[in-house]
Design an enzyme around this catalytic site. Sequence first.
Site, PDB file in Angstrom:
ATOM      1  N   HIS A 184       0.834  -1.205   0.000  1.00 45.78           N
ATOM      2  CA  HIS A 184       0.000   0.000   0.000  1.00 45.78           C
ATOM      3  C   HIS A 184       0.873   1.260   0.000  1.00 45.78           C
ATOM      4  O   HIS A 184       0.456   2.309  -0.477  1.00 45.78           O
ATOM      5  CB  HIS A 184      -0.906   0.040   1.237  1.00 45.78           C
ATOM      6  N   ASP A 256      -4.570  -6.598  -7.493  1.00 45.90           N
ATOM      7  CA  ASP A 256      -4.826  -5.976  -6.210  1.00 45.90           C
ATOM      8  C   ASP A 256      -5.155  -4.503  -6.491  1.00 45.90           C
ATOM      9  O   ASP A 256      -5.040  -4.031  -7.630  1.00 45.90           O
ATOM     10  CB  ASP A 256      -3.588  -6.109  -5.317  1.00 45.90           C
TER      11      ASP A 256
END
Length: 349
Positions: A184, A256
């Site tokens: 992230h 993702d």
Amino acid sequence: MKRSPDLLRLADTVLLPGFAGTTAPDWVRRRLAGGLAGVVLFSRNVDTPAQLAALTSSLRAENPDVVIGIDEEAGEVTRLEARTGSSRPGNYALGVVDDVELTEQVARDIGHDLRQAGITIDFAPAADVNSNPDNPVIGLRAFGAAPGLVARHTAAWIRGLQSTGVAACAKHFPGHGDTSVDSHHGIPRVTASREELAEVELLPFRVAIREGVRSIMTGHLLVTAYDEERPATLSPRVLTGLLRRELGFEGLIVTDGIEMAAVSGRYGLGGASAMAVAAGADAVCVGGENADEATHARIRDAIADAVTEGSLTEERLADAAARVRALAAWRAGAEPGDAVPGEIGLAAA
């Protein structure tokens, strides 16, 4: 740059954007009616079982073939029970017990609830081997640190979930377990050799493919044994060379969240999305805070522009779209028995 309507529609077919709220915004419903493939739901979209079923029904009214995805791993990662915490054990607990029949039953129970709520695909199970104790993102989401244990429970989870007519999605290919950076925020590096990867990280994915998993999610990982420059999500060597050709996976490859810094930080949302599809991904998940029509339009336009400019072939985009449609058709044709979209089975959170 002039973009043809057909090309824009084709680009829409590979996108799974998120959105805010517990009802579908007008832009989502309009885009679905115009060809958008589907959406990904988060805890912000889920209140009660009845509300979730009504939401998915409204989405399906705009596009009967809509793909509706959600992350329901149980344990630490739950959307259905986000307000209270999951009532079901997560992967680590199941790995400690090491009863594959229990794992299959837990996944089957989750699948029944998801099917009744109108969900197409569950972005689970995590098939990562958590071999690095400093891993900041996998941890209890993994079945354990032993490849064989992770592989057999991954297979059991897939069997249980898919028996209900909900597609499973093994993640995060080619394995997020031996990392110490959260994708992230940065780019995790996996420096194992190809031989080491084959023995550890890739084993659960090979077993998942043999088990008939319908989808595999990419990890935003720099796997240096295969590609020293591009993260796996953007790497033809990893997605097409390794996953498609070497491992023989024919199902849906989904990214993702493309907004994560490991890929969007350098290439931007649109650039990373187009590169992912060119590398071999079939569906692009867009989540996080990027949940608005303008962001969706920029990504769609970037994919279409990549075709016009020649960095993405129309044949590859069409192939990706066909795989998305194939997943929707599998779900539509599934017969999970007593689990019928619109019927409420999950205890109210």
